[in-house]
Write a protein that holds these residues in place. Structure first.
Motif, short mmCIF file in Angstrom:
data_model
loop_
_atom_site.label_atom_id
_atom_site.label_comp_id
_atom_site.label_asym_id
_atom_site.label_seq_id
_atom_site.Cartn_x
_atom_site.Cartn_y
_atom_site.Cartn_z
N VAL A 154 0.92 -1.25 0.08
CA VAL A 154 0.13 0.07 0.14
C VAL A 154 0.89 1.28 0.12
N ARG A 155 2.11 1.13 0.82
CA ARG A 155 2.82 2.36 0.80
C ARG A 155 3.50 2.58 -0.55
N ALA A 156 3.85 1.42 -1.19
CA ALA A 156 4.60 1.34 -2.52
C ALA A 156 3.51 2.06 -3.83
N ALA A 157 2.49 1.69 -3.54
CA ALA A 157 1.29 2.21 -4.44
C ALA A 157 1.18 3.62 -4.42
N ALA A 158 0.95 4.03 -2.91
CA ALA A 158 0.85 5.55 -2.85
C ALA A 158 1.84 6.30 -3.38
N ALA A 159 3.31 5.93 -3.32
CA ALA A 159 4.48 6.39 -3.72
C ALA A 159 4.57 6.55 -5.09
N ALA A 160 4.08 5.34 -5.79
CA ALA A 160 4.06 5.16 -7.24
C ALA A 160 3.21 6.10 -7.98
N ALA A 161 1.88 6.29 -7.35
CA ALA A 161 1.07 7.05 -7.95
C ALA A 161 0.18 7.97 -6.82
N PRO A 162 0.91 8.86 -6.58
CA PRO A 162 0.50 10.03 -5.67
C PRO A 162 -0.82 10.77 -6.33
N GLY A 163 -1.74 10.83 -5.63
CA GLY A 163 -2.94 11.53 -6.14
C GLY A 163 -4.09 10.56 -6.29
N LEU A 164 -3.74 9.33 -6.71
CA LEU A 164 -5.01 8.34 -7.07
C LEU A 164 -5.52 7.82 -5.83
N PRO A 165 -6.76 7.72 -5.85
CA PRO A 165 -7.46 7.14 -4.71
C PRO A 165 -7.18 5.84 -4.61
N LEU A 166 -6.79 4.98 -3.36
CA LEU A 166 -6.44 3.73 -3.38
C LEU A 166 -7.53 2.79 -2.84
N LEU A 167 -7.46 1.45 -3.43
CA LEU A 167 -8.10 0.29 -2.93
C LEU A 167 -7.27 -0.87 -2.80
N ALA A 168 -7.69 -1.61 -2.02
CA ALA A 168 -6.78 -2.84 -1.57
C ALA A 168 -7.63 -4.23 -1.62
N GLY A 169 -6.77 -5.29 -1.93
CA GLY A 169 -7.43 -6.54 -1.78
C GLY A 169 -6.66 -7.58 -2.61
N GLY A 170 -7.42 -8.73 -2.85
CA GLY A 170 -6.74 -9.87 -3.74
C GLY A 170 -7.58 -10.80 -3.63
#
Length: 230
Positions: A93-109
């Motif tokens: 989740v931290r890596a996703a936030a750093a890679a795409a700042p500004g995009l709302p995040l969802l998580a799952g699998g």
């Protein structure tokens, strides 16, 4: 609908002694949100379901970050302890936030990956994550119906989407429905005839691609409503 986006490789520290793990980030042009997507117990981020799901979501404007759990990065068949898996979820989740700042995040699998994501969110909020998507939540072992594996779900504070097939032997719907009913923000989407791998029976007249398209459409519609995307 957009064309498929070629993912590019990334890596990040999974926390503790786990070391670095690999990921695949796909961000289509005009992406409106990003789903951090964990794999199931027996297959990594390049499993055909993971590849196909990410591609279908990308065609509908959703970015994805697929990643390896530490044991899969080591090419081991034995999953890491839950604490290690959940630490990897948080790191992703931290890596996703750093890679795409500004995009709302969802998580799952998928299966175990979804369950570990929900367990992590139940223990402590996943920073920036505004919803959780669970592809085939593994409520119990095959042939042993129980709801114990879902006891933590009531402690998750963000909306959750459960995609479950009617032939999924790891999730008896008669157990799952009453478990989710009192949880605010829990949505159950039923895929008729699909099994735990989301394969439909030949007698249904549907192919796996049709089921995947239905899954992707359900996820992107739910995401737009949950995130209030214009």
């Amino acid at each position: 609908m957009s064309a498929a986006t070629t993912p590019h490789e990334v890596s990040f520290d999974a926390g503790g002694r786990a070391g670095e793990v690999a990921g695949l980030l796909a961000r289509p042009a005009g992406a409106r949100c990003l789903l951090v997507l964990a794999h199931g117990a027996g297959a990594g981020m390049r499993h055909p379901f993971m590849e196909s799901a990410a591609a279908e979501l990308g065609r509908r404007g959703m970015a994805t970050l697929r990643y390896q759990f530490p044991y899969m990065q080591r090419a081991s068949r034995r999953p890491d302890p839950p604490a290690v898996l959940q630490a990897a979820v948080r790191a992703a989740v931290r890596a996703a936030a750093a890679a795409a700042p500004g995009l709302p995040l969802l998580a799952g699998g998928k299966s175990m990956g979804g369950r570990m994501t929900s367990l992590a969110a139940a223990a402590e909020e996943l920073e920036g994550v505004r919803g959780i998507v669970l592809f085939g939540f593994p409520l119990h072992a095959a042939g042993s119906p129980s709801a114990e594996r879902g006891a933590h779900l009531s402690r998750v504070t963000v909306p959750m989407l459960f995609l479950q097939g009617t032939r999924d032997r790891l999730a008896d719907l008669d157990r799952l429905r009453p478990l989710l009913a009192p949880i605010p923000g829990a949505t159950l989407s039923i895929l008729q005839g699909a099994d735990h791998s989301f394969h439909p029976p030949k007698s249904s007249g549907r192919g796996g691609a049709e089921v995947l398209a239905e899954i992707a459409e359900t996820v992107t519609t739910w995401a737009a409503e949950t995130l209030r995307l214009a």
